[in-house]
Structures are given as structure tokens and as C-alpha cells.
Motif scaffolding. Structure first.
Motif, PDB file in Angstrom:
ATOM      1  N   ARG A  42       6.318 -11.385   4.747  1.00 39.73           N
ATOM      2  CA  ARG A  42       6.666 -11.680   3.362  1.00 39.73           C
ATOM      3  C   ARG A  42       8.184 -11.797   3.210  1.00 39.73           C
ATOM      4  N   GLN A  43       8.915 -11.048   4.070  1.00 38.07           N
ATOM      5  CA  GLN A  43      10.369 -11.073   4.002  1.00 38.07           C
ATOM      6  C   GLN A  43      10.948 -12.269   4.774  1.00 38.07           C
ATOM      7  N   MET A  44      10.151 -12.849   5.662  1.00 37.98           N
ATOM      8  CA  MET A  44      10.673 -13.911   6.547  1.00 37.98           C
ATOM      9  C   MET A  44      11.134 -15.120   5.730  1.00 37.98           C
ATOM     10  N   PRO A  45      12.278 -15.689   6.116  1.00 38.87           N
ATOM     11  CA  PRO A  45      12.757 -16.874   5.380  1.00 38.87           C
ATOM     12  C   PRO A  45      11.768 -18.038   5.504  1.00 38.87           C
ATOM     13  N   VAL A  46      11.685 -18.849   4.462  1.00 34.41           N
ATOM     14  CA  VAL A  46      10.754 -19.987   4.527  1.00 34.41           C
ATOM     15  C   VAL A  46      11.104 -20.899   5.692  1.00 34.41           C
ATOM     16  N   GLY A  47      12.358 -20.992   6.005  1.00 30.43           N
ATOM     17  CA  GLY A  47      12.784 -21.846   7.126  1.00 30.43           C
ATOM     18  C   GLY A  47      12.148 -21.385   8.424  1.00 30.43           C
ATOM     19  N   GLN A  48      12.031 -20.032   8.583  1.00 33.76           N
ATOM     20  CA  GLN A  48      11.438 -19.531   9.833  1.00 33.76           C
ATOM     21  C   GLN A  48       9.933 -19.788   9.846  1.00 33.76           C
ATOM     22  N   LEU A  49       9.270 -19.594   8.682  1.00 35.77           N
ATOM     23  CA  LEU A  49       7.845 -19.904   8.618  1.00 35.77           C
ATOM     24  C   LEU A  49       7.617 -21.372   8.967  1.00 35.77           C
ATOM     25  N   TYR A  50       8.507 -22.227   8.435  1.00 36.20           N
ATOM     26  CA  TYR A  50       8.413 -23.643   8.727  1.00 36.20           C
ATOM     27  C   TYR A  50       8.548 -23.879  10.224  1.00 36.20           C
TER      28      TYR A  50
END
Lengths: 409, 402, 456
Positions: free
Chosen positions: B342-350
């Protein structure tokens, strides 16, 4: 039968084969109906809705023309294949085919407005509209007023001359009995059949298909031909019944001849369905926009209903109706189906022509009735006119004896 | 010809021409006989009338068969294509009547034709292996050039002398007495029965094999009927290839090659990074709206849900199946609602969607850029839904949860 | 029937005309040795058949890569050959059925072997799609059989319609053929001199002895089968034409295709009938049964159907222009002037020009001229299918995907081999089965009238 044979050999004919007073009586009645019907049409048409008049007129014209061309085609076919069964009834077919001048005359209310640039029926009659449309512009070499008239003149001159010639030669044989006339006409009818195919096709294209000048179908000529043959035979059967009722040909024309005419009605009802299905299915399946549009209009709303009804009334019902040999041999039953076919063939013409006028509803009007009845009257009057002073049977045709004694197996 | 009266089967008259036969028929018919027939090498025109034969009912049998054929064709095509095995073809409806008409027609004709032939045979009592007439030498010409009239003794009006007189009066070539057939056995020939039995048994063999195939399992690989179709002479991905300097069959794109949906200048969009750092915001070109969310949900359910599960708990069908198989090497998929995610940046999820992580493969080659971001957006929504405090729910939602 | 121009004037005449007809026809199958011509022809046919066997074997071994089919022409000679043979297979049923309904009694001299020809041609035709699919162990997928995969055939596909149309046509033609032979098998049985022949022909005749009560039902059944076969003939080649015409490919999508294919099939089929009839009457001494009069009538039908085919060619051209579609226009331009123009003009010459000699009575009564035109028309009809399939596929919408199709050796060897199969079956038929419908010929002979006035 044997008695008829003998009298035919002696030169007389054991049957009433002259129209005599009946011809002028028929001319008077039919011609009167024709004049009244067409007069009423012109009156109603020019005082109310021009588009309605033009479309109703074309519907009726496409219908009556198909009977006339069907007659000529039939006569040409009988000579070409040297048919024996039909000799006794061939003269009546020749008389129906001899109406070509009248049919040419009846085409004038369609031709003259087109020639004057009126685009109520044919958009190509208006050269400005043609050139404004890229696709139509490409077709202008074919779709223009002058060429249209040239083509019509060719068709009617050919049909008129051919039908007149076939009739006159046949009548000549009545007098001279020259047997070589048979082979002469057979030789003539081979190339004539080719010209018949071409003129019939292009007449159907000119009068009906170019209503929607962007739509095209290579089978269209065959479609119109199928309808022409089935409706001619129906009309033919009714004409023979009427003559027999009035004491003409009463002994010469038997159930055997009706049986054969009925077979043709039956076969061409199925052939019409085959052609109609082929045209529809191929366009439906390939689904190319400029072709599908024509059926799209006819597959939805009120026209959709007409299309479904046509499957039943133009094919399924008459197909099963005419299946039995008893029906084909029974005058009352065959007469019923002949009338039925003429009516549904008229509906077919209505379905071809009228969606051009209204894509949403069915533009049926009293004009449809007056135009159709009027033209029918004129057509019969023209045939009756030719029948004066003639035998209704080619009495010296060498095949006559076989035709009289003919029996189906 | 002398004969014992018990042996008599009937009287046979022979004629030279069909017209003589037809004339004779009229006399026999008018005499009121019922059990009689004429035998001719071809159908004689007009003999039905002369014999008083009534029209056969065969056309009705054919008509019935035609209707059955039509109904079968309608039923077959409707059941197979519109009900049991539906799939779309050339954009046509499942049940396409215009496209079914050809088969309607063919089966109607097929059934009718069978009815016409077999109906005729059955009505005619064919095959008829033997007949008392067969033993008469003269009768052999019936299929050649002679015409016969036969009156059976079984006829109620039959009287030897009377019938003989009647036949003699019809100008026959001869009149013969025909005896009962006591020579031909009623039994089928033994070799024929034996052959039929053998054929019947052999015919069952293929069905036995089919039944066996349906009932048993096999570990053997399938038969490769045409080897070079299954093992084609070509290089496949990941195979070595000595033709190229790096020894690999696969070729890297030329340097500077750009795929059609790539935007090499926009690192935020294509890599989820700005200056080497994962971004915490969605790229400007991705609109955050219901449509993107719906697309993300759709793609998630296609590409992610098989492992991660529809609600992101790491319990998709693939994971469940792996658990039941209890393979030691299986790394369970991550539950997506965990805090660190939940804390992970959206860029990393991407980046994970794009390039994969640990055992998870990258989906960059299967999902276009915009849709990868849509998946991330939907992932965020899933995470938020999992950790939503009760206070953030509307009354209706709370009621639904209870 | 005793018309001056009736072909029967040359048929066996005299007191015992029936016996002579029987003798003339049955003799062919009864003589201990057929004529030498038969052996030569059979040898050639068998060699071609072995070419067929080898080609099919090699095809199954290697796969369909041995064909010349290559992007963009994936439907090539196997489909051309299929349509060609199906077309040949139309004249038989046409002669048996349509001419029967039209009371063209002259058909009795030729209908039997035209029917046989139909069946053998359909067998040849049926083989090619089977070869073309490239999975010879899976043809049962074409039939609606319950199966473990719960997959059914795709009834919206014209190729599936083909399976039903050709299958039905083959079945019905065979039934019709067999039924027509039942009385003649009876004749063969009664004339048999050996036990074996008696047993075989006897079993085939099923105890037919010619009772009039059976003849009555037999004739009714024959009439019904003829009435069924007539629309069936039309439907089969129409369905074959649907394979092409339902597509959107320029040159394939034309609404006239169904009747045009049917006319072409009758045309090609009659050409094959005369191609077989002229040598057959020569070898087997059937000149008095299959007369020049018969050949002349067939020549006329070839001329008439040739004109119908010509009509369809011209309508296609006209509508290609009239329709205003650039691709369609180009396709027809390309046919006449493009890289395959040679095939197009070959087709026009054979199909439209060569039958024109039949306008002359002298030409259409000369068996060898008829044979020559028959062979030309067969070639032309093969090229017609070649033109339709190849020219349209090789140059369609995108010039970048154009190509030029070249058949390989195996394409030709399969075509030649199929002729071997056809002629082998046909020659066996001539040798062992009643080649002319004896009962029917007798029934229409002048002395067959049962009314008592034979000399009218």
C-alpha cells in the motif's frame, strides 16, 4: 381425340378457333377499362402526388412488361426446342407477345419525364445530381438520358419486330402449310434467344435496378426473368381458360396442356425462389455496404414484414399448392394459383420499386390499383386487336397432331 | 404338360408384343380376377389402365420423409450451433437461418431420395429371392423381349379349365401351367449366413476400440502422424543459433527501435520513473476516471486474477491448484492488500506489471502502456477497499456488509 | 416417337427389336474378351491411377508443402480440380433427371453411362478437398458426430454446406443410378451362363422379374427421384459457388455465381459425355444405339450452355464496371490483361469461341468435330475455375501482397492421376455393368406401344 385428328387432317378443324365477334367485344371492354384506369391514374397523379403516381406507374409497368416479355420468350423457346406439346396453344402465346407496340407506348410516362430531366424516379436523369456524386459520376457513361432512350428503342424494336415476324410466319403457315417454316423459325430463334437474354436483362436493369443507381447485382436480370416466366405462364393459363369458357379451343386444349403449363408455373416458382435466395444470401453473407443497403431497407420495419410475407406467398404457399398433379390438371385449382401468382408477382414488383419512394412505410395507394388495372386492360385489348381474323391454333403446323394427342406420363 | 393338381401354382400366358398383352389384360381385368400380374421387359405404356392398377401411395411416403429430413436439418443446426457449441463466426447470429438453408435443402432431398428407393422396394416386396416362375425356361425372356400374363391359382375365380379357356382366347404364343416351387430351399444359404455373421462381428471392432478409448487413460504421447508438421525445421525462441554472432536464435531490435505505442521521451509514462526514482503520481496522460478504472478492472481480471485472485488475496485458481498439488517449488503469489504494497509508489507497481518481480513474469509485452497504468489504478482501488475504515463507508454500504 | 428427325430411326429396327437391343448392350459385358481398344485404354488409365496413388502417398508423407500453394494463393489447384470434377459430375443427373422431366426420350441412349460418369467424377472431386486440408486422418471432423470434445461443425460456413451438398449428391446419384440398373441387372442375370455371374447379377437385381404392379411403383419412384434430383443438381454447384461468392474478394463476390456455375457445370458435363460417348460407341459397336442424332442434340446443348456461360462472363464484366468498385474493376482488367491473361483467353477460346462451330449442321453431326470441341470445352472449364481461383487470389486489394502462383509437379500429377481414377472406374463400368438403359430404350422404341396401333 381420334375424331379431332381426322378433321385436322381434312383441313377443317373440329373446334371453334376463331375469335370473330369476341375479339371486338374483348377489345371494347378491356380497352375501355384500360382507358378509364389509366385516365383515372393520370388525373389522380397529376392533381395529387407526382412521386406516388410515378412509382405506382412503374410498379404496374414492370409487372405488365414481364408478362409480355415472358410471352415472347416462351414463343421463341417453343420454336427453338421444336416443342410439340405446345403447338395447339402456341398461337395464343404469339398473340400475347404481339403486344409489344402497346408495351412500348405504355412506357412513355416513364421515359418522357426521365428524358426531360425529371429525377423523381431516376436520379441519373438529372445530370447535375449525377456529377455531384463521385460514385455516380463514374457511371454516367451508361446512366444518362440519351443512352437510356437509345437502349429502350433497341429493346422495343427488337421485341416488336421479332414478335410480329413470328406471328406473321405462323399465320402464313396457316394458309400455305409450308413445312419448312418450322425449321426456318427454329434457326431464327437460336440467335434471337441470345438477344432476348441480353435485352431482357438490360431492360430489367434500366427500368428497375437503376432506381438505386449505386446498388448492383449480377443476377438481377435472371431474377426479373424468373418472375416474368412464372407470371406469363399464369396469365397464359388464365387466357386459355377464358377462351375455353367462351367456347374457343374447347376441345383442343385439354388437361394435358394445363398440366404442362402448371409444371412450368411450379418449376419457375421454385426457380424464382432459388434466384431470390441466392441474391439475398450472398449479399447478406458478404455484407458489403453498397450492396447490403438495398436489403437493409427491405429487411426492417414495414418492408421487412413484406419480405417475410413474400417468402410465404411467393414461394412456400404456391410451391405446395402446385405440387400435386391433380391441381395442375384441374382448371379451377390451376386458375386459382394463376391468379395468386399474378398477384404475388405484382407484390414482388412493388417490393422492388416502392422502397425507393419510402423506406419507412408502404406507399400503397389507389393509384396502384388504377395503374395496374389500366395497363392490364390495354394489354388485353392489344392482344385482342391482334387476334382478329386469325386462327387461335396454327392449323397447318406439322406438329399439331402430336400436340392434340399429347399425354403426360 | 402333366401335373398333379396340388402342385399347380398358376397359369402363365406368353405374348409376342405389348399390344397383345394389353388386349389380354383388359379381358382378364373384366373377367374379375384379382391375384394376377403381367411381366414385361419394360414398363408398358397404358397397362395400368388395362390392368386396373391403382395409383401408389409412394409419393406420400416420400413427402413424410421430406418433412422428417427438413426437421432433422433444422434441429441439427439449431442444436449444434445455437445451443450446444456456440461461437461467433463472421459476425453472424448463432442461429443464422439464411446460412442454414443449404443444409435444410440437402437433408430434405437426401431423406426423400432414400424414401423413394426403399419405399419402392418395400412396397414391391423386394428383394424377392425366388418365385415359382423362375423354373420355367421360357420365362427367362421376360427381361429380354417377351410379355407374360400370370394368373395365380390362389385367386378366388381361378378354375383350371375356365382360366385356361380365357387365356387361350387372348391369342397367346403358349399357355403354361406353373408348378409350386418345391426345389428352392426356404433357408438362407449357409455360407451367406456365415459371412453375414462374420461381417457383423468385424463391424463391431471399431466401436469396441472407441469404447475402450473413452473408458481408459494413457500416459503415452499422442501419435505424430506427420512428424514434420509437429517438429518443424525452424528456430524457436530461446534456442541457440550458430548463424548469429551471439549464438542466439532471437534477435534484439536494432538500437533505437521504438515500438508503436512507446513514448521514449516520457519516462514517467513508460518506465514509472523520474530521474531514476519511482514516481508517486500517475502520468499526466492517464486520466483518472470511471472508464480507466473499468478498463483496469477488466485487464486485472484477465491478467492478474488467475494468480492473485479476483479480490487480490493471492488465492487465484492457479495458486489454489498449485497448493493442492503441493509442489515444493511453488512460491505463492503475493496478497496485494499488504501494508508495504500500500505504501509502494505507483511507479514501482507499474514497474512490476511491466517487468515482473521474483517468479512473476513481466506483462509489458501483453498489456499496452495505458492499460498497465489502468491496472495500477485498479490495484490502488482494491487496496483502498481492503483497508477502508468503517467510517468512510456510506450507510447503504454498511447495511450491505451486515 | 417416329418423327422424321428422331434419333431412333437409326436404332435397332425390325420384328424383334427388343431382343436386338438386349443383345447389343448385354454383349459388351458378356463377350469373353473386350476389344483391344479397351485394353489399351485400361492400361493407360491404370498407369495414371498409379501416378495418382504415388502422388497421394508422397503428399501424405511430405505434407501439403509439395503443392505450389503459397502466399497469397492458398486455394489453388486442389480447389480448381475439385470444382472441375464436381462440374463434370452434373451432366449425368441432368440427363437422367431434367431431360426425363422434359420428356426428352433420346436421353435413354446415354443416360446410364452419363450417370456412371457423374458418380465417378464426384468420387474424383471428393478426394481433392480431403487432400487439401492436409490432415488426412481427421476428415470425420466435417461430419456432425458426437465427440469427446463436444465440438460441432460450423454450419455457417459454405465449406460445411459443401460436405452436405456433395455428400447428398453422391448418395442420391448412386441411388438413382442403381435403381435404374435393377431391371437391367435382371436381364444380365437371366442371360448369365456361369453360376458366379448369375449369383452376382441376381443379387444386384434383387429378384426383379418385371411385374407390372412393380413397374408402376418403380416408375413413380423414378419420377420422384428425377424430380428430387433436378433441384439437387442446381443446388450442388450453387453451393460450390457459395464457397467463393460469399467472400468479399473481388472476382469472387458476384450474385450471378450460383446459376452461372450451374450452367458451366452442365456445359462441362455434356462436353465430358461426348468425350466419352464418341470413343465408347466406336469401340463397343453401339453406333446404332448412340446415334449421330444423339450427338447432335448434345452438341446443341453444349452450344446453348456455352452461350449461358458467355452471358455470365459478360454480366460479370458489365457489373464490374457498373458497380463502380475500383478493386472489382481492376480484377477483371487483370484477368484479361494481367499475368494470367493466357489462362483467361484460353478459357474464352475454349468455352465461348470453340462451341460456335456447332452453328453449322455439318460440324455438329461429325462425331470427331464433336469430340474435339468436347475436349476443348473440358480444358476451357478447367481454366475457368483456374481463372476464378488464381487470378482473384493472386492480386487482391493490397499490391504489396500480390504474388504469382506456380503449380508444382505434384499439382499436375494429382490432376493427371485423378483422370486415371476416373477412366479406370469408367472402363470397369463399361465392361461389367449395363452401359445403356436397356429397359428404357425398349420402352421408347416405336414397337413398344401398347395401344395396338403400331404402324401409325
Amino acid at each position: 381425340m381420334a375424331k379431332t385428328k381426322e378433321t385436322a387432317k381434312e383441313g377443317g378443324f373440329g373446334d371453334n378457333i376463331r375469335m370473330d365477334g369476341l375479339a371486338s367485344k374483348l377489345m371494347g371492354i378491356a380497352g375501355g377499362i384500360g382507358v378509364v384506369g389509366l385516365g383515372a391514374s393520370f388525373g389522380l397523379g397529376y392533381t395529387s402526388d407526382k412521386s406516388q403516381f410515378m412509382h405506382s406507374y412503374l410498379t404496374a409497368y414492370a409487372w405488365i412488361l414481364s408478362i409480355g416479355i415472358g410471352a415472347l420468350w416462351w414463343v421463341v423457346l417453343q420454336h427453338l426446342v421444336n416443342a410439340k406439346w405446345s403447338t395447339v396453344v402456341r398461337r395464343v402465346g404469339e398473340l400475347l407477345a404481339s403486344t409489344m407496340p402497346m408495351l412500348a407506348l405504355l412506357s412513355l410516362p416513364i421515359v418522357i419525364p426521365a428524358l426531360m430531366g425529371d429525377s423523381t424516379l431516376y436520379i441519373w436523369a438529372d445530370s447535375q445530381k449525377m456529377h455531384a456524386d463521385h460514385l455516380l459520376h463514374k457511371k454516367a457513361a451508361f446512366l444518362n438520358r440519351d443512352f437510356f432512350v437509345v437502349r429502350l428503342v433497341i429493346y422495343f424494336v427488337f421485341w416488336g419486330v421479332l414478335s410480329r415476324y413470328l406471328l406473321s410466319k405462323s399465320v402464313e403457315q396457316d394458309k400455305t402449310g409450308a413445312p419448312e417454316i418450322r425449321s426456318k423459325l427454329q434457326a431464327l430463334c437460336a440467335p434471337s434467344m441470345i438477344l432476348m437474354a441480353l435485352t431482357l436483362t438490360f431492360a430489367a436493369i434500366d427500368f428497375v435496378m437503376t432506381l438505386e443507381p449505386k446498388w448492383y447485382s449480377t443476377i438481377f436480370g435472371v431474377y426479373y426473368f424468373a418472375g416474368a416466366v412464372v407470371s406469363f405462364h399464369s396469365f397464359f393459363a388464365l387466357a386459355l381458360m377464358w377462351l375455353q369458357k367462351n367456347g374457343r379451343l374447347a376441345k383442343s386444349v385439354t388437361s394435358e396442356h394445363y398440366h404442362d403449363i402448371g409444371k412450368m408455373m411450379f418449376a419457375f416458382t421454385a426457380f424464382w425462389a432459388y434466384i431470390a435466395f441466392s441474391q439475398f444470401m450472398l449479399i447478406w453473407y458478404a455484407n458489403i455496404p453498397e450492396e447490403t443497403e438495398w436489403y437493409h431497407v427491405r429487411a426492417h420495419g414495414a418492408w421487412g414484414t413484406v419480405s417475410y410475407v413474400m417468402i410465404a406467398v411467393n414461394f412456400l404457399i404456391p410451391f405446395f399448392g402446385l405440387l400435386s398433379r391433380h391441381v395442375k390438371r384441374n382448371r379451377a385449382a390451376l386458375g386459382f394459383w394463376a391468379v395468386w401468382i399474378l398477384v404475388v408477382h405484382w407484390l414482388d414488383m412493388f417490393w422492388l420499386v416502392k422502397p425507393h419512394m419510402h423506406t419507412e412505410h408502404l406507399p400503397f395507394s389507389i393509384l396502384d390499383v388504377t395503374c395496374t388495372v389500366g395497363m392490364l386492360g390495354m394489354f388485353i385489348a392489344a392482344a385482342a386487336f391482334s387476334s382478329q381474323k386469325l386462327n387461335l391454333v396454327p392449323i397447318k403446323d406439322p406438329r399439331l397432331e402430336k400436340s392434340l394427342a399429347f399425354e403426360n406420363f | 404338360m402333366s401335373h398333379h393338381d396340388d402342385d399347380l401354382h398358376g397359369l402363365l400366358a406368353e405374348y409376342e408384343t405389348p399390344s397383345a398383352l394389353v388386349a389380354a389384360c383388359k379381358k382378364v381385368r373384366d373377367a374379375g380376377y384379382a391375384k394376377w400380374d403381367t411381366y414385361t421387359p419394360f414398363p408398358v405404356h397404358g397397362i395400368e389402365k388395362a390392368m386396373g392398377i391403382r395409383m401408389t401411395g409412394l409419393p406420400w411416403i416420400v413427402l413424410a420423409a421430406a418433412l422428417v429430413g427438413l426437421a432433422s436439418a433444422v434441429g441439427l443446426q439449431w442444436w449444434t450451433n445455437a445451443v450446444d457449441y456456440k461461437f461467433i463466426s463472421s459476425g453472424k447470429p448463432m442461429w443464422s437461418i439464411p446460412a442454414n438453408v443449404p443444409v435444410y435443402f440437402e437433408l430434405t432431398v437426401l431423406f426423400s431420395a432414400f424414401a423413394a428407393l426403399f419405399g419402392m422396394l418395400i412396397l414391391n416386396n423386394l428383394p424377392e429371392p425366388s418365385h415359382p416362375l423362375d423354373h420355367l425356361q421360357a420365362f427367362g425372356r421376360v427381361t429380354d423381349d417377351r410379355f407374360f400374363l400370370y394368373i395365380e391359382k390362389g385367386d378366388a375365380k381361378f378354375d383350371l379349365a375356365e382360366t385356361q379357356r380365357l387365356l387361350d382366347g387372348t391369342h397367346p404364343v403358349t399357355v403354361d401351367a406353373v408348378n409350386e416351387d418345391r426345389r428352392t430351399s426356404d433357408q438362407l444359404p449357409k455360407p451367406l449366413v456365415l459371412a453375414a455373421a462374420v461381417i457383423a462381428v468385424v463391424a463391431l471392432v471399431p466401436f469396441a476400440f472407441i469404447a475402450k478409448a473413452r473408458a481408459t487413460k494413457t500416459d503415452k504421447p499422442k501419435i505424430h502422424a506427420m512428424g514434420d508438421m509437429d517438429w518443424q525445421i525452424k528456430f524457436q525462441a530461446q534456442q541457440p543459433n550458430p548463424l548469429f554472432s551471439n549464438g542466439m536464435a532471437m534477435r534484439a531490435p536494432e538500437p533505437g527501435t521504438v515500438a508503436m505505442d512507446e513514448h521514449p521521451d516520457d519516462e514517467h509514462l513508460t518506465a514509472g520513473k523520474v530521474d531514476g526514482q519511482f514516481v508517486r503520481t500517475f502520468p499526466a496522460s492517464v486520466t483518472i476516471d470511471d472508464a480507466t478504472m473499468a478498463r483496469g478492472r477488466d485487464r486485472y481480471q484477465v491478467f492478474c486474477a488467475p494468480c492473485h485472485g479476483v479480490s487480490g488475496n493471492g488465492d487465484g485458481p492457479v495458486a489454489q491448484r498449485a497448493m493442492t498439488l503441493a509442489e515444493g517449488t511453488w512460491v505463492p503469489p503475493t496478497a496485494l492488500g499488504q501494508d508495504y504494497l500500500r505504501q509502494m509508489p505507483v511507479g514501482q507497481l507499474y514497474d512490476v506489471v511491466n517487468n515482473g518481480v521474483r517468479n512473476m513474469p513481466g506483462y509489458g509485452s501483453q498489456i499496452p502502456v495505458d492499460e498497465r497504468w489502468a491496472v495500477v489504478l485498479y490495484l490502488r482501488a482494491l487496496q483502498k477497499a481492503k483497508a477502508a475504515p468503517v467510517g468512510e463507508l456510506t450507510d447503504a454500504e454498511r447495511a450491505a456488509l451486515k | 416417337m417416329a418423327m422424321a428427325q428422331s434419333p431412333f430411326d437409326l436404332a435397332p429396327q425390325g420384328e424383334n427389336a427388343f431382343a436386338r437391343i438386349t443383345h447389343n448392350v448385354a454383349r459388351v459385358a458378356e463377350v469373353p474378351k473386350p476389344p483391344r481398344g479397351w485394353y489399351i485404354a485400361f492400361g493407360i488409365a491404370l498407369s495414371l491411377l498409379s501416378v495418382f496413388g504415388v502422388s497421394i502417398g508422397w503428399l501424405f508423407w511430405q505434407g501439403i508443402g509439395i503443392f505450389g500453394n503459397m502466399n497469397p494463393v492458398f486455394w489453388a489447384m486442389p480447389i480448381v480440380n475439385f470444382v472441375f470434377w464436381v462440374g463434370i459430375g452434373h451432366a449425368g443427373t441432368l440427363i437422367s433427371a431434367i431431360l426425363y422431366l422434359l420428356r426428352q426420350n433420346w436421353r435413354t441412349a446415354i443416360n446410364r453411362f452419363a450417370e456412371a460418369m457423374t458418380i465417378f467424377a464426384v468420387i474424383c472431386a471428393g478426394i481433392f478437398p480431403g487432400l487439401h486440408v492436409g490432415r488426412p486422418w481427421l476428415p470425420y471432423w466435417m461430419f456432425p458426430l458426437p465427440n469427446q470434445m463436444s465440438m460441432w461443425p460450423q454450419f455457417r460456413s459454405p465449406l460445411e454446406w459443401d460436405v452436405f451438398a456433395v455428400g447428398t449428391y453422391f448418395t442420391v446419384s448412386t441411388l438413382f443410378w442403381y435403381m435404374g440398373m435393377i431391371p437391367d441387372f435382371g436381364t444380365f442375370r437371366d442371360r448369365s451362363t456361369t453360376k458366379l455371374r448369375k449369383a452376382i447379377y441376381g443379387a444386384l437385381a434383387m429378384g426383379w422379374r418385371g411385374p407390372s404392379r412393380q413397374w408402376h411403383r418403380y416408375e413413380r419412384a423414378y419420377l420422384i427421384l428425377a424430380a428430387l434430383a433436378t433441384p439437387l443438381v442446381l443446388s450442388v454447384h450453387s453451393v460450390v459457388s457459395f464457397d467463393f461468392a460469399t467472400a468479399q474478394l473481388p472476382g469472387w463476390h458476384a450474385t450471378i455465381f450460383p446459376p452461372y456455375f450451374v450452367a458451366g457445370a452442365i456445359f462441362g458435363g455434356f462436353a465430358m459425355v461426348v468425350t466419352l460417348a464418341v470413343p465408347a460407341r466406336q469401340f463397343f459397336g453401339l453406333k446404332r444405339i448412340i446415334t449421330v442424332g444423339h450427338l447432335e442434340l448434345m452438341a446443341k446443348i453444349i452450344l446453348a450452355t456455352g452461350m449461358m456461360v458467355g452471358y455470365a462472363y459478360s454480366m460479370e464484366f458489365f457489373i464490374a464496371w457498373y458497380g463502380g468498385n475500383d478493386y472489382e474493376m481492376f480484377t477483371f482488367f487483370n484477368r484479361a490483361l494481367g499475368p494470367y491473361a493466357w489462362s483467361y483467353w484460353c478459357m474464352i477460346f475454349c468455352n465461348v469461341v470453340s462451341p460456335q462451330v456447332f452453328w453449322s449442321k455439318k460440324m455438329r453431326t461429325n462425331p470427331w468435330v464433336i469430340l474435339g470441341v468436347g475436349v476443348l470445352v473440358n480444358i476451357g472449364m478447367w481454366f475457368e475455375r483456374f481463372v476464378i481461383v488464381i487470378t482473384s487470389l493472386s492480386r487482391d486489394f493490397l499490391p504489396s501482397s500480390w504474388g504469382y502462383y506456380k503449380p508444382t509437379f505434384w499439382d499436375f500429377s494429382l490432376l493427371a492421376g485423378s483422370f486415371g481414377l476416373f477412366f479406370t472406374l469408367f472402363l470397369l463400368f463399361c465392361r461389367y455393368l449395363p452401359m445403356v438403359a436397356m429397359a428404357e430404350v425398349k420402352a421408347f422404341h416405336p414397337s413398344a406401344h401398347g395401344h395396338g396401333d403400331e404402324h401409325h
